[in-house]
Design an enzyme around this catalytic site. Sequence first.
Site, PDB file in Angstrom:
ATOM      1  N   ARG A 131       0.754  -1.320  -0.041  1.00 51.46           N
ATOM      2  CA  ARG A 131      -0.046   0.044  -0.012  1.00 51.46           C
ATOM      3  C   ARG A 131       0.934   1.287   0.054  1.00 51.46           C
ATOM      4  O   ARG A 131       0.404   2.378   0.325  1.00 51.46           O
ATOM      5  CB  ARG A 131      -0.997  -0.032   1.215  1.00 51.46           C
ATOM      6  N   LYS A 153       3.242  11.484 -11.308  1.00 52.18           N
ATOM      7  CA  LYS A 153       2.433  10.332 -11.990  1.00 52.18           C
ATOM      8  C   LYS A 153       3.118   9.344 -12.308  1.00 52.18           C
ATOM      9  O   LYS A 153       4.402   9.269 -12.639  1.00 52.18           O
ATOM     10  CB  LYS A 153       1.905  11.142 -13.240  1.00 52.18           C
ATOM     11  N   GLU A 195      10.075  18.879 -24.584  1.00 55.63           N
ATOM     12  CA  GLU A 195       9.365  19.230 -23.573  1.00 55.63           C
ATOM     13  C   GLU A 195       9.981  20.491 -22.900  1.00 55.63           C
ATOM     14  O   GLU A 195       9.190  21.201 -22.331  1.00 55.63           O
ATOM     15  CB  GLU A 195       9.482  17.999 -22.148  1.00 55.63           C
ATOM     16  N   LYS A 237       7.753  23.134 -14.191  1.00 52.25           N
ATOM     17  CA  LYS A 237       6.522  21.948 -13.903  1.00 52.25           C
ATOM     18  C   LYS A 237       6.074  21.841 -12.491  1.00 52.25           C
ATOM     19  O   LYS A 237       5.040  21.564 -11.977  1.00 52.25           O
ATOM     20  CB  LYS A 237       7.187  20.661 -14.342  1.00 52.25           C
ATOM     21  N   GLU A 247      -4.345  17.341 -11.361  1.00 49.13           N
ATOM     22  CA  GLU A 247      -4.880  17.797 -12.708  1.00 49.13           C
ATOM     23  C   GLU A 247      -6.173  17.783 -12.800  1.00 49.13           C
ATOM     24  O   GLU A 247      -7.035  17.365 -13.688  1.00 49.13           O
ATOM     25  CB  GLU A 247      -4.414  16.482 -13.749  1.00 49.13           C
ATOM     26  N   ARG A 251      -2.997  21.978 -14.296  1.00 49.42           N
ATOM     27  CA  ARG A 251      -1.893  20.966 -14.983  1.00 49.42           C
ATOM     28  C   ARG A 251      -2.043  20.433 -16.557  1.00 49.42           C
ATOM     29  O   ARG A 251      -1.273  20.013 -16.966  1.00 49.42           O
ATOM     30  CB  ARG A 251      -2.184  19.879 -13.955  1.00 49.42           C
ATOM     31  N   ASN A 255      -0.167  19.894 -21.121  1.00 52.98           N
ATOM     32  CA  ASN A 255      -0.283  18.903 -22.348  1.00 52.98           C
ATOM     33  C   ASN A 255      -0.271  19.599 -23.557  1.00 52.98           C
ATOM     34  O   ASN A 255      -0.534  19.373 -24.803  1.00 52.98           O
ATOM     35  CB  ASN A 255      -1.751  18.252 -22.160  1.00 52.98           C
ATOM     36  N   HIS A 258       0.542  18.054 -26.980  1.00 53.33           N
ATOM     37  CA  HIS A 258       0.547  16.613 -26.600  1.00 53.33           C
ATOM     38  C   HIS A 258      -0.965  16.077 -27.692  1.00 53.33           C
ATOM     39  O   HIS A 258      -0.950  14.880 -27.706  1.00 53.33           O
ATOM     40  CB  HIS A 258       0.200  16.357 -25.427  1.00 53.33           C
ATOM     41  N   HIS A 262      -0.008  12.945 -29.656  1.00 51.23           N
ATOM     42  CA  HIS A 262      -0.495  11.743 -29.400  1.00 51.23           C
ATOM     43  C   HIS A 262      -1.354  11.216 -30.458  1.00 51.23           C
ATOM     44  O   HIS A 262      -1.111   9.827 -30.826  1.00 51.23           O
ATOM     45  CB  HIS A 262      -1.620  11.819 -28.111  1.00 51.23           C
ATOM     46  N   HIS A 275       8.216   9.991 -28.363  1.00 49.00           N
ATOM     47  CA  HIS A 275       7.095  10.926 -27.876  1.00 49.00           C
ATOM     48  C   HIS A 275       7.461  12.442 -27.935  1.00 49.00           C
ATOM     49  O   HIS A 275       6.676  13.264 -28.549  1.00 49.00           O
ATOM     50  CB  HIS A 275       6.997  10.412 -26.448  1.00 49.00           C
TER      51      HIS A 275
HETATM   52  N1  LIG Z   1       5.015  10.403 -15.271  1.00 50.88           N
HETATM   53  C1  LIG Z   1       5.110  11.441 -16.073  1.00 50.88           C
HETATM   54  O1  LIG Z   1       4.476  12.432 -15.397  1.00 50.88           O
HETATM   55  C2  LIG Z   1       5.328  11.246 -17.513  1.00 50.88           C
HETATM   56  C3  LIG Z   1       5.694  12.286 -18.245  1.00 50.88           C
HETATM   57  C4  LIG Z   1       6.336  12.424 -19.522  1.00 50.88           C
HETATM   58  C5  LIG Z   1       6.732  10.995 -19.896  1.00 50.88           C
HETATM   59  N2  LIG Z   1       6.529   9.688 -19.156  1.00 50.88           N
HETATM   60  C6  LIG Z   1       6.683   8.758 -19.886  1.00 50.88           C
HETATM   61  O2  LIG Z   1       8.011   8.405 -19.851  1.00 50.88           O
HETATM   62  C7  LIG Z   1       8.373   7.459 -20.776  1.00 50.88           C
HETATM   63  C8  LIG Z   1       9.200   7.912 -21.733  1.00 50.88           C
HETATM   64  O3  LIG Z   1      10.701   8.047 -21.123  1.00 50.88           O
HETATM   65  P1  LIG Z   1      11.859   8.266 -21.668  1.00 50.88           P
HETATM   66  O4  LIG Z   1      11.727   9.252 -22.864  1.00 50.88           O
HETATM   67  O5  LIG Z   1      12.951   8.697 -20.887  1.00 50.88           O
HETATM   68  O6  LIG Z   1      11.995   7.105 -22.431  1.00 50.88           O
HETATM   69  P2  LIG Z   1      12.808   5.797 -21.991  1.00 50.88           P
HETATM   70  O7  LIG Z   1      12.747   5.389 -20.636  1.00 50.88           O
HETATM   71  O8  LIG Z   1      12.512   4.392 -22.953  1.00 50.88           O
HETATM   72  O9  LIG Z   1      14.365   5.905 -22.311  1.00 50.88           O
HETATM   73  C9  LIG Z   1      14.717   6.014 -23.841  1.00 50.88           C
HETATM   74  C10 LIG Z   1      15.878   4.897 -24.123  1.00 50.88           C
HETATM   75  O10 LIG Z   1      17.129   5.788 -23.472  1.00 50.88           O
HETATM   76  C11 LIG Z   1      17.820   4.570 -22.796  1.00 50.88           C
HETATM   77  N3  LIG Z   1      18.366   5.297 -21.608  1.00 50.88           N
HETATM   78  C12 LIG Z   1      18.170   5.926 -20.506  1.00 50.88           C
HETATM   79  N4  LIG Z   1      18.948   6.839 -20.024  1.00 50.88           N
HETATM   80  C13 LIG Z   1      20.165   6.701 -20.753  1.00 50.88           C
HETATM   81  C14 LIG Z   1      21.628   7.100 -20.770  1.00 50.88           C
HETATM   82  N5  LIG Z   1      21.677   7.854 -19.628  1.00 50.88           N
HETATM   83  N6  LIG Z   1      22.307   6.674 -21.683  1.00 50.88           N
HETATM   84  C15 LIG Z   1      21.889   5.693 -22.506  1.00 50.88           C
HETATM   85  N7  LIG Z   1      20.705   5.184 -22.938  1.00 50.88           N
HETATM   86  C16 LIG Z   1      19.729   5.628 -21.690  1.00 50.88           C
HETATM   87  C17 LIG Z   1      16.501   3.641 -22.322  1.00 50.88           C
HETATM   88  O11 LIG Z   1      17.054   2.448 -21.496  1.00 50.88           O
HETATM   89  C18 LIG Z   1      15.735   3.757 -23.553  1.00 50.88           C
HETATM   90  O12 LIG Z   1      16.308   2.684 -24.290  1.00 50.88           O
HETATM   91  C19 LIG Z   1       6.976   7.144 -21.439  1.00 50.88           C
HETATM   92  O13 LIG Z   1       6.524   5.796 -20.990  1.00 50.88           O
HETATM   93  C20 LIG Z   1       6.133   8.153 -20.945  1.00 50.88           C
HETATM   94  O14 LIG Z   1       4.653   7.734 -20.879  1.00 50.88           O
HETATM   95  C21 LIG Z   1       5.790   9.972 -17.916  1.00 50.88           C
HETATM   96 ZN   LIG Z   2       5.253  14.599 -22.969  1.00 50.46          ZN
END
Ligand SMILES: NC(=O)c1ccc[n+]([C@@H]2O[C@H](COP(=O)([O-])OP(=O)(O)OC[C@H]3O[C@@H](n4cnc5c(N)ncnc54)[C@H](O)[C@@H]3O)[C@@H](O)[C@H]2O)c1
Ligand SMILES: [Zn+2]
Length: 375
Positions: A131, A153, A195, A237, A247, A251, A255, A258, A262, A275
């Site tokens: 939990r 999130k 972003e 942020k 949100e 918040r 987007n 986005h 999307h 993305h």
């Molecule tokens: N929680 C939130 O508020 C929020 C906001 C935006 C995005 N997201 C989520 O985040 C995700 C995308 O995140 P991302 O863009 O970081 O993608 P990711 O986590 O897939 O990382 C991108 C790639 O880079 C690699 N990588 C990471 N750090 C590295 C480093 N220092 N050196 C070499 N390679 C490295 C990873 O293994 C992966 O292959 C999505 O799932 C999205 O939904 C969440």
């Molecule tokens: Zn985004």
Amino acid sequence: MRTLGPVSFVDAERQRLDVELGERSYPIFIGRHLLSDPACYRPYIVGERVMIVSNETVAPLYLDALRAGLKGFEIDQVILPDGERYKDLATLNCIFDALLERRCGRDVTVVALGGGVVGDMAGFAAACYQRGVPFIQVPTTLLAQVDSSVGGKTGVNHPAGKNMIGAFHQPRAVIADTATLETLPERELSAGLAEVIKYGLISDRPFFDWLEDQVPALRALDPAALATAIARSCENKALIVAADERESGQRALLNLGHSFGHAIEAGTGYGTWLHGEAVGVGLVMAAQLSERLGWLEPADTARIQDVVALAGLPIVPPDSLPSERWLELMAVDKKVQRGRLRLVLLQGIGEALLTADIDAGQLQATIAAAQGATA
Ligand SMILES: NC(=O)c1ccc[n+]([C@@H]2O[C@H](COP(=O)([O-])OP(=O)(O)OC[C@H]3O[C@@H](n4cnc5c(N)ncnc54)[C@H](O)[C@@H]3O)[C@@H](O)[C@H]2O)c1
Ligand SMILES: [Zn+2]
């Protein structure tokens, strides 16, 4: 307009800023070589045990440095496969398996080492395990450092939709080591810049002006420029999240770009466009629609397009997506309320607003014009 205060400097090497959420407040540390510095973790870990969650790409690069920073704690780890396609309940279960196999109690702290995928999954596991247990974010992509690690999130994907299963769970601390970006593929760095640009457009015109000048330095991984951009993004942020943690209103401004983005991601099949790449085009299209509505000066649309291109991001959408499909995809976007499409648009650089008064014809014309630019 609210104004941004200066980021507090701890010393020349690192910056600290605080996300103000009452008893859930937490610090974000930004700087080089923080990964192995015990001072970043120690005050935020309550018990003796930590469970590091990482993936098979990031762990070989940074796990040892993180373990050095966590020296003195009883450390376990779980290494997940790499990729958005593993951001699901089955892979999430690997984290629960590891926590249970190691007989971790509620005093365990989960530490997420990786990009947004690892952060979202580790955070969600921490939200659910017994939990809720504490967790720390150690983001290693630019996107994670400026976006996903801040705001609380967490979640995983379901075959029927992205991030459909999740929880709000704030980290105890975020440690953004900018030196980790040196191994990040260039395309991923550019995706994170989308972003960063977004924050300038939403509510921080001076930051946007700064970016027009500094994007090349950011792409060259200039440490001072990176620290400034990450801190300023997180500050933007954090202010929005503090005003609207769950949100219900403000918040939603996060987007910006986005809804268009999307549609591109979903319409081309997830994974084809990153993305951030889709968001880059989304920012340009949001500007184009805003201009079409008479809200934004053409010169501002041009500036936005230029800075997105400078970041190494695409500025035109794929031509493979028919206009009806766009509208369909944008309509299933979660910003639809009571059947009306709500979009975040711009009344100026640094002045985003959420609007429900979107004329479908204007939207269609914007999409057609943007796609025309592709041909
Ligand atoms: N929680 C939130 O508020 C929020 C906001 C935006 C995005 N997201 C989520 O985040 C995700 C995308 O995140 P991302 O863009 O970081 O993608 P990711 O986590 O897939 O990382 C991108 C790639 O880079 C690699 N990588 C990471 N750090 C590295 C480093 N220092 N050196 C070499 N390679 C490295 C990873 O293994 C992966 O292959 C999505 O799932 C999205 O939904 C969440
Ligand atoms: Zn985004």
